[in-house]
Design an enzyme around this catalytic site. Structure first.
Site: not given
Length: 195
Positions: A80, A82-84
């Site tokens: 995803t 924001v996570c990445s």
């Protein structure tokens, strides 16, 4: 057609009014993870062939936390945005600072299978710095009451966005984002300052 970032952010914010409030979380500083999540295991990121070779073994929490200093952070989902793009990089960019403070391991965990976590970690080129674990059935996050419903953005039940400093299974510092679509209190720099 992909959802516009602003729409995703609004949808994520709309989910945070109740579920992200820290007063509803079981886990707090002082919580012993091994007691709060008895008999729970996580699945270290691996390929399908590696899982078959190990007979689909998992890692008991005591093997992860017992007699160790650990920084752990939870993310809503592998691959995803924001996570990445924001969350994991704050940890990979600061791994040497954590090691200098005597941290045994920095761990990223998500309610994903270990195969997805493995592919994502490799794509992020982060496996040398961070240990990645899947909480395939959500039992770890549910035990700590660190779950949220992200069905509005087609993710279903997922981890809150959070981070913690854990010593011998005891949570010393815990931060949970009010809005899982941003990285503020769960960023590496915030935890590092508390160690």
């Amino acid at each position: 057609m992909p959802m516009a970032p602003a729409l995703v952010k609004r949808a994520m914010k709309s989910l945070c009014g109740i579920t992200a409030s820290s007063s509803f979380h079981k886990a707090v500083p002082g919580t012993d993870i091994l007691t709060a999540a008895p008999n729970v295991s996580l699945q270290k990121a691996c390929t399908w062939d590696q899982a078959v070779a190990s007979q689909f073994s998992a890692t008991p929490l005591k093997d992860i936390f017992k007699d160790k200093k650990v920084v752990i952070f939870g993310i809503p989902g592998a691959f995803t945005g924001v996570c990445s793009e924001e969350h994991v990089p704050t940890y990979t960019d600061n791994i040497d600072k954590f090691k200098a403070k005597g941290i045994d391991s920095v761990i990223c965990v998500a309610i994903n299978d270990p195969y997805t976590m493995n592919e994502w970690a490799e794509k992020m080129q982060a496996k040398d710095a961070i240990e990645f674990y899947g909480d395939f059935d959500g039992s770890f996050h549910r035990s700590l009451k660190l779950v949220t419903d992200l069905s509005h953005v087609l993710l279903g039940t997922r981890s809150e966005r959070w981070s913690a400093y854990v010593v011998d299974g005891n949570i010393k510092v815990l931060y949970v984002e009010e809005d899982p679509s941003i990285v503020t209190v769960s960023a590496a720099q915030i935890i590092w300052e508390q160690i």
